[in-house]
Design an enzyme around this catalytic site. Sequence first.
Site, PDB file in Angstrom:
ATOM      1  N   ARG A 137      -3.567   3.109   5.233  1.00 41.40           N
ATOM      2  CA  ARG A 137      -4.482   3.497   6.301  1.00 41.40           C
ATOM      3  C   ARG A 137      -5.882   3.512   5.707  1.00 41.40           C
ATOM      4  NH1 ARG A 137      -5.307   4.835  11.923  1.00 41.40           N
ATOM      5  NH2 ARG A 137      -6.827   6.512  12.020  1.00 41.40           N
ATOM      6  N   GLY A 138      -6.730   2.574   6.137  1.00 39.93           N
ATOM      7  CA  GLY A 138      -8.024   2.391   5.505  1.00 39.93           C
ATOM      8  C   GLY A 138      -8.888   3.635   5.485  1.00 39.93           C
ATOM      9  N   LYS A 176      -8.426   3.745   1.544  1.00 38.24           N
ATOM     10  CA  LYS A 176      -9.039   2.497   1.073  1.00 38.24           C
ATOM     11  C   LYS A 176     -10.008   2.730  -0.080  1.00 38.24           C
ATOM     12  CE  LYS A 176     -10.116  -0.546   4.165  1.00 38.24           C
ATOM     13  NZ  LYS A 176      -9.032  -1.535   3.923  1.00 38.24           N
ATOM     14  N   GLU A 209       2.622  -3.601   9.830  1.00 39.86           N
ATOM     15  CA  GLU A 209       2.820  -4.172   8.498  1.00 39.86           C
ATOM     16  C   GLU A 209       4.075  -3.604   7.843  1.00 39.86           C
ATOM     17  OE1 GLU A 209      -2.002  -4.611   7.675  1.00 39.86           O
ATOM     18  OE2 GLU A 209      -0.793  -3.205   6.506  1.00 39.86           O
TER      19      GLU A 209
END
Length: 222
Positions: free
Chosen positions: A44-45, A49, A111
């Site tokens: 989860r960016g 990230k 994903e």
Amino acid sequence: MATLTRSVRRNRNQILHTHRIIRTATPNPNPNPGRACDVFINHRGKDTKRNVASLLYQHLFRLRLTPFLDNMSMKPGDKLFDKIHAAVNDCKLGVAVFSPRYCRSYFCLHELALMIETKKKLIPIFCDVRPSDLAVVPSPALPSAELRRFAGAVEEAKYTVGLEFDSRKGNLADVVKNAADIVIENLLEIDDDDERGHNDHSSKSLQIHHRRHRHGPEQLID
């Protein structure tokens, strides 16, 4: 865990030596897009990230592996779903970085489901979240079939042994290094399995060839 770490260290040089022979990668923020993907980093960016995901990507890239991380591996003009689907299909294994808001992201869940459906080896990192806390929240915008698909993928991941990291207490460098070591160990196992499968296929083909040569094609019943 100590035994696993010792085993990883014994095998680290083997995989690095192999990758350096067959690849000629040079330091570059964007890996060669035509090269097969070793590791798909699912995250989860907004949560990870800037820490776990990016640091793991950089660490693996320095080891001459080919990780996939969306903002590092994609360029303007790429088709989002096409690129992600290709990377998941090409990768040897996946790393899923779970975080408190992970299950709110359609792309994270999509994903993850792709990796489960394509039977990729999955290494979970539970970052500031316990496996038991992960759950897909129903939404009117999410079709029931997708909800079941995502929920099934999350359930499978929850019961896969992984790393746990508490950012309030843990050392970020340690979890990144441990994750990289586990990735290397699993890549070695996957490469060994692939080599055994290739050798078994070659051996079977050779046996059939000898049988045909010995008995003639008209006498061979298989």
